[in-house]
Design an enzyme around this catalytic site. Sequence first.
Site, PDB file in Angstrom:
ATOM      1  CB  ILE A 125      -0.991   0.005   1.183  1.00 33.46           C
ATOM      2  CG1 ILE A 125      -1.962   1.192   1.065  1.00 33.46           C
ATOM      3  CG2 ILE A 125      -0.280  -0.022   2.528  1.00 33.46           C
ATOM      4  CD1 ILE A 125      -3.182   1.064   1.956  1.00 33.46           C
ATOM      5  CD  GLU A 244      -1.101   0.798   8.998  1.00 29.37           C
ATOM      6  OE1 GLU A 244       0.050   1.241   8.826  1.00 29.37           O
ATOM      7  OE2 GLU A 244      -2.098   1.217   8.370  1.00 29.37           O
ATOM      8  N   GLY A 339      29.493  -5.341  25.960  1.00 30.15           N
ATOM      9  CA  GLY A 339      30.074  -5.254  24.624  1.00 30.15           C
ATOM     10  C   GLY A 339      29.490  -6.251  23.653  1.00 30.15           C
ATOM     11  N   GLY A 362       3.219   3.559  10.498  1.00 29.51           N
ATOM     12  CA  GLY A 362       1.866   3.388  11.018  1.00 29.51           C
ATOM     13  C   GLY A 362       1.378   4.597  11.797  1.00 29.51           C
ATOM     14  CB  THR A 364       5.323   9.637  14.487  1.00 26.38           C
ATOM     15  OG1 THR A 364       4.417  10.749  14.619  1.00 26.38           O
ATOM     16  CG2 THR A 364       5.949   9.665  13.086  1.00 26.38           C
TER      17      THR A 364
END
Length: 378
Positions: A125, A244, A339, A362, A364
């Site tokens: 989309i 969504e 690390g 989607g 912010t």
Amino acid sequence: MVNRTIFSADHLAFAELVRAFIDKEIAPHHERWEAEGIVDRGVWQAAGAAGLLGFFVDERYGGAGVTDRRFNAILTEEMARAGASGPAFGLHNDIIGPYLTDLTNDEQRQRWLPGFCSGDIITAIAMSEPGAGSDLQGITTTAVRDGDSYVLNGQKTFISNGILADLVIVVARTDPAAGHRGISLLVVERGMAGFERGRNLDKIGQKAQDTAELFFADVRVPAANLLGAEGQGFAYLMRNLPFERLSIAVAALAGAETVFEQTLAYCKQRQAFGRPIGSFQHNRFVLAELATELRLGRAFVDQCLAEPELTAETAAMAKWWCTELQHRIVDRCLQLHGGYGYMREYPVAKAYLDARVQTIYGGTTEIMKEVIGRSLGL
């Protein structure tokens, strides 16, 4: 999942099927896909054959006719837990699927849904543009009616499945003077003259998932490829955005839970100063905080999944809270790895990179808070 009351035995059996599919069809190849920046088309067809695509589609078109969205959530969760960010099955099923089942006419369903379910048709989309991301009303892509076609011109960016997609739902202006009431949805198909794909964008994370720029230069899109009614595109987008956003929240929470579980095991095994690092009070407190936050997030998301009607503001709450939670969890888990957490051979490093986009796409976090704030009458 056994202790989650929203799931039945059928849901748990489906989860086992999904895990078996991931082990066989995705896990052995995902590292290569990461290096190549794209997945094999064959994994989509394998997913279709396994019943993982379009299972909510009516049986006459190749689906299973399942309307329970908890099955969608299970697929999303298991993919997130496996770190399988390459095959965008959630995008295909949860985001694009409702447009193709709810807005299509009989002729369109016959054309598109069998391939959608089999994996022969991969979908995308196209909303975002170089100058319009969260502001959907700011799009400049146009589609002008000319006889039995629309002439489509414009550019889209950050389009997931952009390289692989055979069918792209394009958000375009069909009446520039009508504001949000002049936006429509057109289905552009692979091979249409004037439809070009740009580069596969070089992202910091989710490397195996192809994300592209799309270009439309005088593309003649048949009027028969209009989704729903002309001028109603913005309304359709707003109607589908809650699920969504919940899908993104589901993935974020499952991903965070997985990283926490891996880190907890690491903290029990990794030694420093003659004892496991998890036994130090500071680290123990950090893990206790993360475990509590995850428990709270799980209760909220499962409540959302159980609701028959999901409001826009509730979905926005779930989306911003869970994606920001994922950031906190993964960041602190990486710190606990020391690390080693900075080494890409460790799953926490990949999770750190893959998670960063969650608060962006989607809608912010800032847009989510705006949606919630407006719902409060502010």
